[in-house]
Design a protein around this motif. Structure first.
Motif, PDB file in Angstrom:
ATOM      1  N   CYS A 132      43.810  59.755  35.602  1.00 57.81           N
ATOM      2  CA  CYS A 132      43.658  58.708  34.585  1.00 57.81           C
ATOM      3  C   CYS A 132      44.755  58.859  33.545  1.00 57.81           C
ATOM      4  N   CYS A 135      42.921  59.643  29.663  1.00 54.60           N
ATOM      5  CA  CYS A 135      42.367  60.967  29.334  1.00 54.60           C
ATOM      6  C   CYS A 135      43.044  62.089  30.122  1.00 54.60           C
ATOM      7  N   CYS A 184      35.613  57.986  28.799  1.00 55.86           N
ATOM      8  CA  CYS A 184      36.935  57.357  28.690  1.00 55.86           C
ATOM      9  C   CYS A 184      36.817  55.919  29.198  1.00 55.86           C
ATOM     10  N   ASN A 186      38.941  53.965  30.327  1.00 56.90           N
ATOM     11  CA  ASN A 186      39.822  53.632  31.472  1.00 56.90           C
ATOM     12  C   ASN A 186      39.224  54.085  32.800  1.00 56.90           C
ATOM     13  N   CYS A 187      38.735  55.340  32.854  1.00 54.88           N
ATOM     14  CA  CYS A 187      38.239  55.866  34.127  1.00 54.88           C
ATOM     15  C   CYS A 187      36.712  55.960  34.151  1.00 54.88           C
TER      16      CYS A 187
HETATM   17 ZN    ZN Z   1      39.966  58.535  31.755  1.00 58.92          ZN
END
Ligand code: ZN
Ligand code: ZN
Ligand code: ZN
Ligand code: ZN
Ligand code: ZN
Length: 360
Positions: A132, A135, A184, A186-187
């Motif tokens: 990712c 993070c 996180c 994003n992931c």
């Molecule tokens: Zn992440």
């Protein structure tokens, strides 16, 4: 044709020169003067040096140029007229009779071959997931479970651990431990994301052929064939060398009585007007060289005499045939120049001593 004045004629000319300044001397009598020849000599040679070289040529594709060139059977004996002027550079590119051919490229078909990078598959293995980029797969993946799926609370902690002083970025629900507002964004706590290159498929198009599987064969330029032939190159290059005996630098010689001679062949005889020393220098310079096919030799000579008068050690005289008569030049002798130099140095030394004494 210029002639060389005799020793007698020169001494008489110096006598006239000296007596014009008042002091009459008889230099032709034995021991009255030291006479030596210091004649000026220049010998320059321009050789046309030939080299013949044969190479095997292999060029991409169909070449039309070799077929238009002149051919030869034996390069060493192939006749090519020598240059009229040895200072000219010449280059002849020839093709050996019967060697011009076309070969099919063995590494490809019609100029195309399997891509080396993917071995003709069109694709490459590619990781399905990447770390990712928000993070970096670290503890920020999920503040609750570190992306492991096992909340810290179950490992002895009760609440989510928010790093001190950290701003509070928007957090998401963790896909691993199911807690809200800890992962996180994003992931979503998984520490990695789907690979954008292969979109998670595990196979990406080959970077070399972009998935085309076959590529242009650079070896044959994409033509699928080569033109081959044996090439003979004959070059004629000018090489210049010279040897000389110059006049003393302080003499400016003005005359049209130079002896000049041009020689064009290796066996041409050296002119009779040269002195022995010049003859030796010229003979050494003019030895035939490997590959020499033509030459032009230019020789210049001017008889120059040096005369030192016994009764006047402060001066020396130089004499050479001038446009009308023998030219005589008077110069201070080496002894005189040395004495002058010492006088100047002595004066400088005295001035320095006086100056240092006064400044003290
Ligand atoms: Zn992440
Ligand atoms: Zn090829
Ligand atoms: Zn490929
Ligand atoms: Zn991938
Ligand atoms: Zn979690």
């Amino acid at each position: 044709m210029a002639t060389t004045p005799s020793r007698e004629e020169i001494l008489q000319a110096v006598e006239r020169h000296v007596s014009r300044r008042g002091a009459g001397v008889a230099l032709t009598s034995a021991g009255a003067a030291d006479f030596s020849w210091q004649s000026v000599f220049e010998c320059r040679i321009v050789r046309s040096v030939e080299r013949r070289e044969e190479t095997h040529r292999r060029e991409k594709g169909r070449q039309s140029a070799p077929a238009k060139r002149a051919t030869y059977t034996d390069l060493d004996t192939h006749p090519v007229p020598p240059p009229g002027d040895p200072a000219r550079t010449q280059r002849f590119v020839l093709v050996r009779e019967g060697t011009l051919d076309e070969l099919v490229c063995e590494d490809c078909e019609g100029g195309r071959k399997d891509c080396d990078v993917c071995a003709g598959r069109g694709g490459q293995d590619c990781p399905r997931h990447v770390e990712c980029e928000v993070c970096h797969g670290g503890p920020d993946a999920c503040w609750e479970c570190d992306g492991t799926g096992h909340p810290r609370s179950r490992r002895g902690r009760k609440t989510a651990v928010r790093p001190q002083g950290a701003e509070e970025p928007e957090r998401a629900a963790c896909r691993r431990c199911r807690r809200p507002d800890v992962a996180c964004p994003n992931c979503l706590g998984e520490r990695q994301t789907r690979c954008p290159v292969c979109t998670g498929s595990g196979t990406a198009p080959c970077t070399a052929c972009k998935g085309a599987k076959r590529v242009r064969d650079e070896a044959c330029g994409g033509t699928g064939r080569f033109t081959v032939w044996t090439e003979g190159v004959i070059t004629r290059t000018p090489h210049t060398e010279e040897t000389k005996v110059s006049a003393p630098p302080f003499l400016r010689i003005r005359t049209d009585k130079w002896h000049d001679r041009t020689l064009n062949t290796v066996d041409a005889e050296l002119p009779g007007f040269l002195e022995d020393e010049h003859h030796k220098l010229a003979t050494r310079l003019l030895i035939a060289r490997d590959g020499e096919i033509r030459r032009r030799v230019t020789i210049r000579y001017l008889p120059l005499a040096r005369i030192a008068v016994r009764t006047d050690p402060d001066r020396v005289y130089y004499a050479y045939p001038g446009p009308d008569d023998i030219v005589v030049c008077r110069r201070p002798s080496k002894e005189r120049l040395t004495a002058l130099a010492w006088a100047v140095l002595t004066v400088i030394a005295l001035v320095t001593v006086v100056a240092l004494t006064l400044l003290r």
